[in-house]
Design an enzyme around this catalytic site. Structure first.
Site, PDB file in Angstrom:
ATOM      1  CB  ALA A 106       3.620  -3.015 -57.022  1.00 24.02           C
ATOM      2  CG  MET A 107       6.401  -1.852 -61.444  1.00 23.93           C
ATOM      3  SD  MET A 107       7.835  -2.453 -62.148  1.00 23.93           S
ATOM      4  CE  MET A 107       8.072  -4.495 -62.598  1.00 23.93           C
ATOM      5  NE  ARG A 108      -0.281  -3.965 -59.457  1.00 23.04           N
ATOM      6  CZ  ARG A 108       0.544  -4.617 -59.111  1.00 23.04           C
ATOM      7  NH1 ARG A 108       1.525  -5.379 -58.802  1.00 23.04           N
ATOM      8  NH2 ARG A 108      -0.196  -5.495 -56.887  1.00 23.04           N
ATOM      9  CE1 TYR A 109      -2.426  -0.378 -57.515  1.00 24.52           C
ATOM     10  CE2 TYR A 109      -0.595  -2.172 -56.472  1.00 24.52           C
ATOM     11  CZ  TYR A 109      -1.411  -1.624 -57.217  1.00 24.52           C
ATOM     12  OH  TYR A 109      -2.520  -3.057 -57.108  1.00 24.52           O
ATOM     13  CB  THR A 110       5.387   4.237 -58.552  1.00 28.11           C
ATOM     14  OG1 THR A 110       6.254   3.855 -58.659  1.00 28.11           O
ATOM     15  CG2 THR A 110       4.910   4.248 -56.227  1.00 28.11           C
TER      16      THR A 110
END
Length: 752
Positions: free
Chosen positions: A117-121
């Site tokens: 998810a974009m919150r991790y990358t």
């Protein structure tokens, strides 16, 4: 109904609504612009990241921050779709030249959508993205309001290379689609330079430089050059890619897969065939991929005798190891209209875009230089009259008009003088100002010279293209190699090719022994039974049986019982006519020519494939006259062979074997004339048939006597097909005949 309501026919409203939606999808979502090769969402992502300062040397920043800026400022759509577009631009296995440099889980070739998810990358722009952004803000792009009119965004990016071809794109609009493959940067740049140098360059000359698509994989492009040319001529077509494999210790190692093909899926496809017993020659599958070897799939055969070339050819035809990619060079041109363009049109139109971009950049810089020169002239006046300038500033309530009036300078020059701090005035030196003036005047002359000369403009374009090709280019990854079309194997082809010996007993029991070194007569037989015939061949060749009525049957050796036992009766596998028994058995290549004949004196030539009948009841092969029998089939090695026929009465006739017709079945033509009365009474009939190479010598055994017939003596019995033949005394009871040929060894693959 309110007076303010507008009446509109439903069909007009729906037509306009559909047209507006279609144009929106085409222009603002699905199709790329020829100038920068980007769709709007891609352009907005790249621009938003540049505005956040996320260049190639910046620290990584959470992807959610970028997506938030894109959605909030430029692209009011779903966050997941926006993030997925961003992910694609970061995947080196999806983009030939990625625009985004990602940190974290951005998916894998086996599963491109397995990204976190974009919150991790985290992400930033790649170095390649500089080619799209470095000239932004230099008067090179048109700016348009964003969706809510609160800020501006670039209508297109000033790409320094034809990104439309380098990364390609896919998209589905309304009533149209686009599928532009990626290409090699060095090849495309060289083609563009060639087109600048020689505007009349033809498509064929460009294709000598741009060999074809260049996908982010080492798999081979196997489409013929002629088809690739048609694609670039028409703007439409398809190319095929095939996996790259080598042999290691008898196993197949696949080291490169076609674009966007999952290795796990390929292994599943092969395993499914193995479970369905469609790949009996494959023993094991392994996925040995790791960081050092991103793709390493191992296929282990059952034995080293398996033809892995044939197996791979089958897998190319039945799995994703070979894949076709549609090409549709559809894009929005400089005129703002979507169109399918050929390679020459794309490069020509992009060069027009690039030429305009460079011209705008140079004009922008020239304007800046002229403004600075104008200010420097005013500063020089101030330096030369420093005391008077200071006095005017100290004494005048409105120093700007006074300066303009006293020294004849412009408002801009006066403002520049007034904005200088005192310490700067103290440091002003005539040499420093004149030095900057000289440099800027040289630059001005250079810029004006380029803008006024097409030749100089072309030189600059070529120089910049070559510099970018040197800085960002790389070697071609997808080699172009023409290959034969892959074909799936039939069930027959899949059988293992191992030497076997088929043994037939007098009572019609059959069995299959591995190898050719078999003592067939010495095998164990049932009580009252004994050896009748044996034939040698391969386990993937059918064995053909011919019965006493002239019918032929075929059985795959793999279905026969092992020679360790006593076999099985043929009647359990074949349905013979009442009273018929199997008389002959043979195994040959499909195209091997054979002589089929009856002892009534008739025969014809056929191929082994003509004898093959897979059904239990077989098929009629040779039509027998009343009381006639089938002669043993004879192999024809050469079209120049001679056929020797010997009757019971001792008559001999020899003629070229090609005098007989080639049929798939029938009675055949007359080989030697046997009077019907004698044949009916059993006094005469065809006793022996031999296919002889030229210059053969015969040794005939009659009782204890040996009669040797040399080539010159055999010439005495040569005649036309169908004649009565020459009566040779003492040959009525021939025991056996030996053939001595100086040219080749006679066939010895069968025993009867």
């Amino acid at each position: 109904m309110s007076d303010m309501a507008e009446r509109l026919a439903l069909h007009e409203f729906t037509e306009n609504a559909y047209l507006n939606y279609s144009m929106y999808v085409i222009m603002d979502r699905a199709l790329p612009f020829i100038g920068d090769g980007l769709k709007p969402v891609q352009r907005r992502i790249v621009y938003a990241m540049s505005e956040l300062g996320l260049n190639a040397t910046a620290k990584f920043k959470k992807s959610a921050r970028t997506v938030g800026d894109v959605l909030g400022k430029y692209h009011p759509h779903g966050d997941s779709a926006c993030y997925e577009a961003m992910v694609l631009m970061a995947q080196p296995f999806s983009y030939r030249y990625p625009l985004v440099d990602g940190q974290g889980n951005w998916g894998a070739p086996d599963d491109p959508k397995s990204f976190a998810a974009m919150r991790y990358t985290e992400s930033r722009l790649s170095k390649y993205a500089e080619l799209l952004l470095s000239e932004l803000g230099q008067g090179t792009a048109d700016w348009v309001p964003n969706f809510d009119g609160t800020m501006q965004e670039p209508k297109m990016l000033p790409a320094r290379l034809p990104n439309i071809l380098l990364n390609g794109t896919t998209g589905i609009a309304v009533g149209m689609a686009t599928d532009i493959p990626p290409h090699n940067l060095r090849e495309v740049a060289k083609a563009a330079i060639t087109l600048i140098e020689q505007p009349k360059t033809t498509l064929d000359q460009l294709l000598d430089i741009v060999q074809g698509p260049d996908y982010p994989t080492e798999a081979e492009i196997i489409t013929p050059r002629a088809e690739i040319r048609k694609i670039y001529e028409n703007g439409r077509g398809s190319v095929r890619m095939r996996a790259v494999w080598t042999k290691e210790d008898g196993a197949v190692v696949i080291s490169a897969l076609p674009h966007q093909v999952s290795g796990a899926k390929v292994l599943e496809q092969i395993a499914a065939q193995m479970r369905n017993k469609k790949l009996p020659m494959v023993d094991d599958l392994r996925d040995e991929s790791d960081h050092e070897n991103p793709t390493r799939l191992v296929i282990v055969p059952r034995s080293n005798r398996v033809d892995m070339e044939q197996v791979m050819n089958h897998l190319f035809a039945t799995t994703d190891l070979e894949k076709s990619y549609r090409i549709n060079l559809n894009m929005i041109g400089l005129d703002g209209r979507p169109a399918v363009k050929n390679l020459l049109e794309i490069l020509t139109e992009w060069l027009a875009f690039r030429r305009d971009t460079v011209r705008r950049r140079l004009n922008y810089r020239l304007e800046k230089v002229l403004k600075r020169l104008h200010i420097l002239e005013g500063l020089l006046v101030a330096f030369l009259n420093i005391d008077e300038v200071i006095e005017i500033i100290r004494s005048e309530d409105e120093p700007k008009p006074a300066l303009m009036s006293r020294f004849g300078i412009s408002e801009t020059q006066a403002e520049a003088i007034l904005e200088l701090k005192l310490r700067h005035l103290a440091k002003l030196e005539e040499m420093k100002i004149r030095g900057e003036q000289d440099e800027l005047e040289k630059e001005r002359d250079q810029l004006q010279g380029i803008l006024a000369s097409e030749r100089k403009m072309n030189t600059l374009l070529k120089k910049e293209l070559q510099a970018d090709a040197d800085a960002y280019g790389d070697d071609r990854r997808s080699p172009l190699r023409e290959r034969e079309e892959a074909k799936a194997m039939s069930e027959h082809d899949m059988l293992p090719s191992e030497p076997v010996t088929i043994v037939l007993s007098q009572m019609g029991w059959v069995r299959s022994a591995k190898g050719h070194d078999i003592d067939a007569p010495g095998l164990n037989y049932k009580a009252g039974d004994s050896f009748k015939a044996a034939v040698k061949g391969k386990s993937n060749q059918p064995v053909v049986f011919i019965d006493t009525t002239g019918r032929s049957y075929a059985i795959d050796p793999i279905t026969l019982p092992s020679a360790r036992g006593q076999g099985e009766p043929l009647t359990g596998k074949l349905t013979l006519p009442p009273g018929a028994t199997v008389e002959h058995m043979l195994m040959e290549g499909d195209d091997q020519k054979l002589l089929m004949a009856s002892d009534a004196g008739y025969g014809f030539v056929c191929t082994f494939n003509d004898l093959v009948a897979r059904n239990r009841a077989g098929k009629t092969l040779i039509t027998l006259p009343e009381n006639a029998h089938v002669m043993p089939p004879l192999v024809i090695e050469d079209e120049h062979d001679m056929l020797l026929a010997i009757t019971q009465a001792g008559r001999m006739l020899m003629f070229p074997v090609d005098s007989l017709p080639q049929l798939s079945k029938g009675k055949g033509n007359k080989i030697i004339n046997i009077p019907s009365a004698e044949a009916a009474k059993g006094d005469d009939g065809l006793a022996h048939l031999y296919v002889l190479p030229p210059q053969s010598t015969l040794t005939i055994h009659v009782g204890k006597r040996k009669i040797k017939l040399r080539p010159e003596e055999l010439q005495k019995v040569v005649g036309e097909r169908g004649r009565r033949g020459t009566l040779m005394r003492g040959l009525q009871r021939i025991d056996r005949i030996e053939i001595d040929s100086p040219h080749r060894v006679s066939h010895g693959d069968s025993e009867e």
